[in-house]
Design a protein around this motif. Structure first.
Motif, mmCIF file in Angstrom:
data_model
loop_
_atom_site.group_PDB
_atom_site.id
_atom_site.type_symbol
_atom_site.label_atom_id
_atom_site.label_comp_id
_atom_site.label_asym_id
_atom_site.label_seq_id
_atom_site.Cartn_x
_atom_site.Cartn_y
_atom_site.Cartn_z
ATOM 1 N N GLY A 177 0.812 -1.239 -0.100
ATOM 2 C CA GLY A 177 0.088 0.139 -0.110
ATOM 3 C C GLY A 177 0.938 1.319 0.002
ATOM 4 O O GLY A 177 0.282 2.275 0.006
ATOM 5 N N ASP A 178 1.964 1.046 -0.240
ATOM 6 C CA ASP A 178 2.997 2.380 -0.238
ATOM 7 C C ASP A 178 2.730 3.164 -1.395
ATOM 8 O O ASP A 178 2.260 2.681 -2.493
ATOM 9 N N LEU A 179 3.018 4.418 -0.928
ATOM 10 C CA LEU A 179 2.672 5.495 -2.407
ATOM 11 C C LEU A 179 3.399 5.033 -3.464
ATOM 12 O O LEU A 179 2.954 4.967 -4.695
ATOM 13 N N GLY A 180 4.694 4.498 -3.461
ATOM 14 C CA GLY A 180 5.512 4.150 -4.638
ATOM 15 C C GLY A 180 4.865 2.881 -5.320
ATOM 16 O O GLY A 180 4.747 3.222 -6.647
ATOM 17 N N ALA A 181 4.549 2.016 -4.648
ATOM 18 C CA ALA A 181 3.738 1.116 -5.350
ATOM 19 C C ALA A 181 2.591 1.065 -5.832
ATOM 20 O O ALA A 181 2.464 0.718 -6.869
ATOM 21 N N VAL A 182 1.817 1.891 -5.277
ATOM 22 C CA VAL A 182 0.619 2.024 -5.843
ATOM 23 C C VAL A 182 0.593 3.149 -7.011
ATOM 24 O O VAL A 182 -0.170 2.918 -7.962
ATOM 25 N N ALA A 183 1.535 4.188 -6.926
ATOM 26 C CA ALA A 183 1.725 4.845 -8.002
ATOM 27 C C ALA A 183 2.280 4.061 -9.275
ATOM 28 O O ALA A 183 2.078 4.397 -10.566
ATOM 29 N N ALA A 184 3.307 3.012 -9.128
ATOM 30 C CA ALA A 184 3.805 2.346 -10.206
ATOM 31 C C ALA A 184 2.704 1.483 -10.734
ATOM 32 O O ALA A 184 2.547 1.371 -11.976
ATOM 33 N N ALA A 185 1.658 0.940 -9.978
ATOM 34 C CA ALA A 185 0.749 0.000 -10.374
ATOM 35 C C ALA A 185 -0.290 0.743 -11.277
ATOM 36 O O ALA A 185 -0.853 0.359 -11.987
#
Length: 238
Positions: A88-96
Protein backbone atom coordinates in the motif's frame (compact mmCIF):
# COMPACT_ATOMS: atom_id res chain seq x y z
CA UNK A 1 -17.66 -12.64 3.49
CA UNK A 2 -18.14 -8.94 2.76
CA UNK A 3 -16.70 -9.41 -0.72
CA UNK A 4 -18.98 -12.34 -1.40
CA UNK A 5 -22.05 -10.41 -0.23
CA UNK A 6 -21.09 -7.56 -2.57
CA UNK A 7 -20.64 -9.97 -5.45
CA UNK A 8 -23.97 -11.69 -4.79
CA UNK A 9 -25.73 -8.32 -4.74
CA UNK A 10 -24.06 -7.26 -7.98
CA UNK A 11 -24.94 -10.58 -9.64
CA UNK A 12 -28.61 -10.24 -8.72
CA UNK A 13 -28.68 -6.68 -10.04
CA UNK A 14 -27.08 -7.81 -13.29
CA UNK A 15 -29.52 -10.69 -13.78
CA UNK A 16 -32.50 -8.42 -13.11
CA UNK A 17 -31.23 -5.82 -15.58
CA UNK A 18 -30.67 -8.44 -18.28
CA UNK A 19 -34.12 -9.92 -17.70
CA UNK A 20 -35.71 -6.49 -18.11
CA UNK A 21 -33.58 -5.63 -21.12
CA UNK A 22 -31.82 -2.80 -19.28
CA UNK A 23 -28.18 -1.83 -19.02
CA UNK A 24 -26.44 -3.21 -15.95
CA UNK A 25 -25.21 -0.64 -13.44
CA UNK A 26 -22.35 -1.55 -11.11
CA UNK A 27 -23.67 0.85 -8.47
CA UNK A 28 -26.96 2.73 -8.49
CA UNK A 29 -27.29 6.36 -7.53
CA UNK A 30 -29.32 5.60 -4.40
CA UNK A 31 -26.83 2.97 -3.26
CA UNK A 32 -23.93 5.35 -3.88
CA UNK A 33 -25.64 8.07 -1.86
CA UNK A 34 -26.31 5.71 1.07
CA UNK A 35 -22.73 4.42 1.09
CA UNK A 36 -21.27 7.91 0.96
CA UNK A 37 -23.55 9.16 3.73
CA UNK A 38 -22.71 6.16 5.95
CA UNK A 39 -18.98 6.62 5.37
CA UNK A 40 -19.17 10.36 6.05
CA UNK A 41 -21.08 9.76 9.27
CA UNK A 42 -18.54 7.16 10.40
CA UNK A 43 -15.65 9.52 9.68
CA UNK A 44 -17.38 12.38 11.48
CA UNK A 45 -18.16 10.16 14.48
CA UNK A 46 -14.51 9.08 14.79
CA UNK A 47 -13.21 12.63 14.38
CA UNK A 48 -15.65 13.99 16.96
CA UNK A 49 -14.89 11.17 19.40
CA UNK A 50 -11.18 11.89 19.19
CA UNK A 51 -11.66 15.62 19.60
CA UNK A 52 -14.32 15.63 22.31
CA UNK A 53 -13.68 15.07 25.97
CA UNK A 54 -16.49 12.53 26.04
CA UNK A 55 -14.61 10.52 23.44
CA UNK A 56 -11.75 9.66 25.79
CA UNK A 57 -12.68 5.99 25.49
CA UNK A 58 -11.66 5.90 21.83
CA UNK A 59 -8.31 7.56 22.46
CA UNK A 60 -7.80 5.23 25.41
CA UNK A 61 -8.59 2.18 23.29
CA UNK A 62 -6.19 3.36 20.59
CA UNK A 63 -3.38 3.87 23.07
CA UNK A 64 -3.99 0.59 24.91
CA UNK A 65 -4.02 -1.41 21.67
CA UNK A 66 -0.82 0.27 20.45
CA UNK A 67 0.91 -0.42 23.80
CA UNK A 68 -0.20 -4.05 23.76
CA UNK A 69 1.06 -4.58 20.22
CA UNK A 70 4.37 -2.91 21.02
CA UNK A 71 4.86 -5.27 23.94
CA UNK A 72 3.68 -8.51 22.33
CA UNK A 73 4.52 -8.55 18.62
CA UNK A 74 7.51 -10.69 17.65
CA UNK A 75 10.11 -9.42 15.14
CA UNK A 76 9.47 -12.35 12.78
CA UNK A 77 5.78 -11.51 12.61
CA UNK A 78 6.46 -7.81 12.16
CA UNK A 79 8.76 -8.56 9.23
CA UNK A 80 5.99 -10.40 7.38
CA UNK A 81 3.44 -7.72 8.20
CA UNK A 82 5.81 -4.99 6.99
CA UNK A 83 6.12 -6.76 3.63
CA UNK A 84 2.33 -6.80 3.28
CA UNK A 85 2.12 -3.16 4.32
CA UNK A 86 4.47 -2.13 1.51
CA UNK A 87 1.79 -3.19 -1.00
CA UNK A 88 0.00 0.00 0.00
CA UNK A 89 3.03 2.31 -0.19
CA UNK A 90 2.70 5.41 -2.33
CA UNK A 91 5.46 4.26 -4.67
CA UNK A 92 3.90 0.83 -5.18
CA UNK A 93 0.44 2.28 -5.76
CA UNK A 94 1.77 4.93 -8.15
CA UNK A 95 3.71 2.36 -10.20
CA UNK A 96 0.75 -0.04 -10.36
CA UNK A 97 -1.57 2.84 -11.25
CA UNK A 98 0.65 3.81 -14.17
CA UNK A 99 0.64 0.22 -15.45
CA UNK A 100 -3.14 -0.01 -15.24
CA UNK A 101 -3.50 3.33 -17.03
CA UNK A 102 -1.15 2.20 -19.81
CA UNK A 103 -3.12 -1.04 -20.28
CA UNK A 104 -6.42 0.84 -20.44
CA UNK A 105 -5.03 3.21 -23.03
CA UNK A 106 -3.67 0.31 -25.09
CA UNK A 107 -7.15 -1.25 -25.02
CA UNK A 108 -8.61 2.13 -26.06
CA UNK A 109 -10.71 2.29 -22.89
CA UNK A 110 -10.54 6.08 -22.80
CA UNK A 111 -13.48 6.60 -20.45
CA UNK A 112 -12.14 4.09 -17.94
CA UNK A 113 -8.64 5.53 -18.27
CA UNK A 114 -9.94 9.02 -17.50
CA UNK A 115 -11.96 7.88 -14.49
CA UNK A 116 -9.00 5.82 -13.26
CA UNK A 117 -6.68 8.82 -13.51
CA UNK A 118 -9.07 11.09 -11.63
CA UNK A 119 -9.53 8.53 -8.85
CA UNK A 120 -5.80 7.92 -8.40
CA UNK A 121 -4.91 11.62 -8.66
CA UNK A 122 -7.23 12.43 -5.75
CA UNK A 123 -5.61 10.09 -3.22
CA UNK A 124 -2.65 12.19 -2.10
CA UNK A 125 -4.21 15.69 -1.98
CA UNK A 126 -7.39 14.50 -0.24
CA UNK A 127 -5.62 12.41 2.39
CA UNK A 128 -2.85 14.97 2.91
CA UNK A 129 -5.46 17.70 3.37
CA UNK A 130 -7.25 15.69 6.05
CA UNK A 131 -3.96 14.93 7.82
CA UNK A 132 -3.04 18.61 7.84
CA UNK A 133 -6.48 19.48 9.20
CA UNK A 134 -6.36 17.08 12.17
CA UNK A 135 -2.57 16.94 12.82
CA UNK A 136 -2.64 13.85 15.02
CA UNK A 137 0.78 12.51 16.08
CA UNK A 138 1.61 8.89 15.28
CA UNK A 139 1.90 6.17 17.95
CA UNK A 140 5.39 5.43 19.26
CA UNK A 141 7.26 2.26 18.33
CA UNK A 142 10.87 1.09 18.22
CA UNK A 143 10.82 -2.09 16.10
CA UNK A 144 12.52 -0.42 13.13
CA UNK A 145 10.74 -2.33 10.37
CA UNK A 146 8.90 0.76 9.13
CA UNK A 147 9.55 4.36 10.04
CA UNK A 148 6.86 6.86 9.04
CA UNK A 149 6.85 10.63 9.27
CA UNK A 150 4.01 13.10 9.13
CA UNK A 151 0.59 13.08 10.73
CA UNK A 152 -1.37 9.95 11.57
CA UNK A 153 -5.08 10.69 11.04
CA UNK A 154 -6.51 9.38 8.78
CA UNK A 155 -4.30 6.53 7.55
CA UNK A 156 -2.98 7.18 4.06
CA UNK A 157 -2.42 3.48 3.43
CA UNK A 158 -6.03 2.65 4.36
CA UNK A 159 -7.32 5.51 2.22
CA UNK A 160 -5.08 4.60 -0.71
CA UNK A 161 -5.80 0.88 -0.52
CA UNK A 162 -9.54 1.51 -0.46
CA UNK A 163 -9.36 3.71 -3.55
CA UNK A 164 -6.72 1.79 -5.51
CA UNK A 165 -7.97 -1.77 -4.98
CA UNK A 166 -11.61 -0.70 -5.04
CA UNK A 167 -11.19 1.16 -8.32
CA UNK A 168 -9.10 -1.69 -9.73
CA UNK A 169 -11.94 -4.08 -8.91
CA UNK A 170 -14.38 -1.76 -10.69
CA UNK A 171 -12.17 -1.64 -13.79
CA UNK A 172 -11.84 -5.43 -13.82
CA UNK A 173 -15.60 -5.83 -13.41
CA UNK A 174 -16.00 -3.70 -16.52
CA UNK A 175 -13.45 -5.47 -18.74
CA UNK A 176 -13.24 -9.09 -17.50
CA UNK A 177 -15.59 -12.05 -18.08
CA UNK A 178 -18.36 -12.43 -15.51
CA UNK A 179 -16.96 -15.71 -14.19
CA UNK A 180 -14.03 -13.79 -12.68
CA UNK A 181 -16.10 -11.16 -10.89
CA UNK A 182 -16.56 -13.03 -7.64
CA UNK A 183 -12.80 -13.54 -7.25
CA UNK A 184 -12.08 -9.93 -8.19
CA UNK A 185 -14.36 -8.54 -5.49
CA UNK A 186 -13.08 -10.97 -2.83
CA UNK A 187 -9.41 -10.21 -3.54
CA UNK A 188 -10.03 -6.46 -3.51
CA UNK A 189 -11.77 -6.63 -0.12
CA UNK A 190 -8.99 -8.85 1.25
CA UNK A 191 -6.22 -6.51 0.08
CA UNK A 192 -7.91 -3.44 1.54
CA UNK A 193 -8.39 -5.27 4.84
CA UNK A 194 -4.90 -6.69 5.28
CA UNK A 195 -3.12 -3.46 4.29
CA UNK A 196 -5.17 -1.42 6.75
CA UNK A 197 -4.73 -3.91 9.58
CA UNK A 198 -1.00 -4.15 8.89
CA UNK A 199 -0.67 -0.47 9.77
CA UNK A 200 -2.20 -1.12 13.18
CA UNK A 201 -0.04 -4.19 13.84
CA UNK A 202 3.09 -2.23 12.87
CA UNK A 203 2.01 0.52 15.28
CA UNK A 204 2.44 3.28 12.69
CA UNK A 205 -1.27 4.09 12.96
CA UNK A 206 -3.92 3.88 15.64
CA UNK A 207 -7.02 1.76 15.10
CA UNK A 208 -9.16 4.87 14.63
CA UNK A 209 -6.72 6.21 12.02
CA UNK A 210 -7.29 3.15 9.85
CA UNK A 211 -11.06 3.16 10.28
CA UNK A 212 -11.15 6.84 9.34
CA UNK A 213 -8.91 6.10 6.34
CA UNK A 214 -11.32 3.43 5.19
CA UNK A 215 -14.31 5.75 5.63
CA UNK A 216 -12.81 8.74 3.83
CA UNK A 217 -11.39 6.54 1.08
CA UNK A 218 -14.77 4.92 0.56
CA UNK A 219 -16.38 8.33 0.02
CA UNK A 220 -13.93 9.19 -2.77
CA UNK A 221 -14.12 5.66 -4.26
CA UNK A 222 -17.92 5.64 -4.42
CA UNK A 223 -17.97 9.16 -5.88
CA UNK A 224 -15.52 8.11 -8.62
CA UNK A 225 -17.36 4.88 -9.45
CA UNK A 226 -20.74 6.62 -9.49
CA UNK A 227 -19.32 9.26 -11.81
CA UNK A 228 -17.83 6.62 -14.09
CA UNK A 229 -21.13 4.73 -14.24
CA UNK A 230 -23.07 7.90 -14.98
CA UNK A 231 -20.68 8.77 -17.80
CA UNK A 232 -20.92 5.24 -19.22
CA UNK A 233 -24.73 5.25 -19.29
CA UNK A 234 -24.93 8.74 -20.78
CA UNK A 235 -22.49 7.74 -23.52
CA UNK A 236 -24.55 4.61 -24.28
CA UNK A 237 -27.84 6.52 -24.49
CA UNK A 238 -29.03 7.27 -28.05
Amino acid sequence: MAGDVAWQWNRRQRETALRLGQAHTVIRGRTAAVLMMAALLLFAAIALALGAEAGYWLSGFDAALADSLRARMQPSTLGVVAFVSHLGDLGAVAAASAIVLALLLLRRQLQLATCWTIAMAGIVPLNSGLKALFQRPRPLHDHGFIVEHGWSFPSGHAFGAMVFYGMLAYVLLRVSPHRWHRLVVAVAVAMVTVIGLSRIVLQVHYFSDVMAGYASGLVWLVLCIAGAEGWRHRAASP
